[in-house]
Design an enzyme around this catalytic site. Structure first.
Site: not given
Ligand code: SAM
Length: 453
Positions: A270, A292, A340, A344
């Site tokens: 998130g 996160d 969200r 992707h």
């Molecule tokens: C594209 S961002 C989307 C963030 C959020 N859902 C939003 O829409 O604002 C993807 C998120 O995935 C998190 N992320 C990456 N690898 C992760 C993992 N192994 N476990 C949890 N979160 C992760 C990143 O830190 C980032 O905040």
């Protein structure tokens, strides 16, 4: 009567849409905002009809240019796209919009260059390149001012602080953070898309890995010493990326009211929790957990909630939890798990691993909601979909809708070998992981609802 020519039809779409737009503004007693004035939110900013009308104008105008222009001129316009990225990246990095913020009538490039400490002659060329494309205005020879477009790049801190504090430079400035992220990591990695697709290198996850000669994912790379500020900038950019989408997508994308008091909602991956913030503000009867990586929830995450709603944290209505979605999901039997713009970021096999962890934790009535863009074809979809726009516009409205989604799609390829997916691809992903597709609420970001049975 014979059908109008494509040129006449496009001009007709533009003319009728401009009329509709101007009349919507005049009903509010307002004039359509000038390109020469800095941006400020207006009464029709979130108006869905105005947004749809604007998209028609943008799509038709862009298609009109592609139709009338000599093809070689179009190619010569598109191929050097990297100069746009480099120019935007430079002015954002050296804080030109901030210097011009206090000079509404403009400033000579010598004075700008002195303040941002670069060569004036070279800066003038970059500024003119941008002003020619409606970013900044060249008020008189070599005198530049912010306009509606460049003004959205202004950051949130005083110039002297921006020069000395790299770590927090982009915090609070979503437009600048998005540009910084794209024109730094993105621009460096993009040329490697060619090698990546042509040569299919076995040991590189994505073009980003070829560019930076690393095996780390972008997320792990952000955690390496010296890159923390980039990670922080990315979190800011994500908040801004989110603000692009009206909060109703999240509040109306699912019947949150139907959930019992105190039901648990988990925002998986998130970031700071900006979607949770929108949903929790509208549905305070639920309990929310934003998950996160530790770096994200511990710093920008805590700050985000302390600034907006500290009582949500102190009351326990919202919990920030460090958790990797590659580990077993600790919150069992939640009412809703949602994500969200997470799937992707990842290729197929990784999405399957993430969704399987959620499925293993789910109870019989748990729901999964995926908020992601749906990739629209540039031609009509034989499987159906929304009614087509007026001819001769592309089915995905070209640059006005498909432009953004296809650009983000390539960005996902660039950084992660991720991708934007069609509805069918999402349904297949769900089926492969025990999630049954129930419904989709279409929109700029679709809400796809899945259940366990
Ligand atoms: C594209 S961002 C989307 C963030 C959020 N859902 C939003 O829409 O604002 C993807 C998120 O995935 C998190 N992320 C990456 N690898 C992760 C993992 N192994 N476990 C949890 N979160 C992760 C990143 O830190 C980032 O905040």
């Amino acid at each position: 009567m014979s059908n109008p020519s494509p040129l006449t039809a496009l001009v007709g779409i533009i003319a009728s849409s401009v009329q509709a737009l101007e009349s919507a503004y005049s009903q509010q007693g307002a004039a359509f905002p000038s390109l020469d004035e800095p941006y400020s939110p207006g009464p029709l900013n979130n108006d869905a009809t105005v947004a749809a009308t604007t998209r028609l104008i943008v799509a038709a105008a862009h298609q009109l240019i592609a139709t009338v222009r000599e093809p070689l001129e179009t190619i010569h316009d598109y191929a050097p796209g990297m100069y746009m990225s480099a120019s935007l990246g430079l002015v954002t990095d050296i804080n030109v919009p901030e210097v011009l913020k206090d000079a509404p009538t403009g400033l000579h490039v010598d004075a700008i260059a002195e303040k941002v400490e670069v060569d004036s002659g070279k800066l003038a060329r970059v500024m003119r390149y941008l002003a020619t494309r409606h970013v900044f205005k060249e008020v008189s020879p070599d005198v530049f001012a912010n306009n509606r477009v460049s003004s959205v790049l202004v950051k949130a801190h005083p110039l002297e602080e921006l020069k000395t504090n790299k770590v927090t430079k982009y915090v609070g400035a979503t437009g600048a953070a998005i540009v910084g992220h794209i024109t730094d990591e993105g621009l460096t990695s993009a040329p490697f898309i060619i090698d990546y697709i042509r040569d299919s290198p076995k040991d590189a996850l994505a073009p980003f890995n070829l560019a930076y000669k690393t095996k780390a994912t972008l997320w792990d790379w952000y955690e390496e010493p010296g890159n923390e500020w980039r990670g922080l900038r990315f979190a800011t950019a994500m908040t801004g990326g989110g603000e692009r989408f009206p909060p109703t997508i999240f509040t109306e994308g699912f019947d949150w009211k139907s959930l019992k008091e105190g039901s648990i909602v988990v925002d998986v991956g998130g970031s700071v929790g900006s979607v949770t913030f929108a949903i929790a503000s509208a549905f305070p009867h639920l309990k929310y957990i934003v998950q996160d990586l530790a770096k994200v929830v511990d710093d920008p995450g805590q700050k985000f909630w302390q600034e907006r709603s500290p009582q949500s944290i102190s009351s326990g209505a919202v919990t920030l939890q460090a958790h990797s979605f590659f580990d077993p999901q600790p919150v069992k039997n939640a009412a809703v798990y949602f994500m969200r713009l997470v799937l992707h970021d990842w290729p197929e096999d990784t999405c399957i691993a993430i969704l399987k962890h959620l499925r293993a934790a789910a109870g019989p009535s748990s729901k999964l909601i995926i908020f992601d863009m749906l990739m629209p074809y540039a031609c009509p979809d034989p499987a159906g979909g929304p009614p087509p726009p007026p001819a001769p516009l592309l089915a995905n409205l070209g640059i006005a809708i498909g432009g953004f989604i296809t650009a983000v799609d390539l960005q996902m390829l660039n950084f992660f070998n991720g991708q934007e997916r069609t509805l069918k691809q999402f349904i297949t992903l769900g089926a492969a992981t025990g999630w049954k597709f129930e419904a989709v609420n279409p929109g700029p970001l679709a809400a796809l609802v899945f259940s366990t049975v």
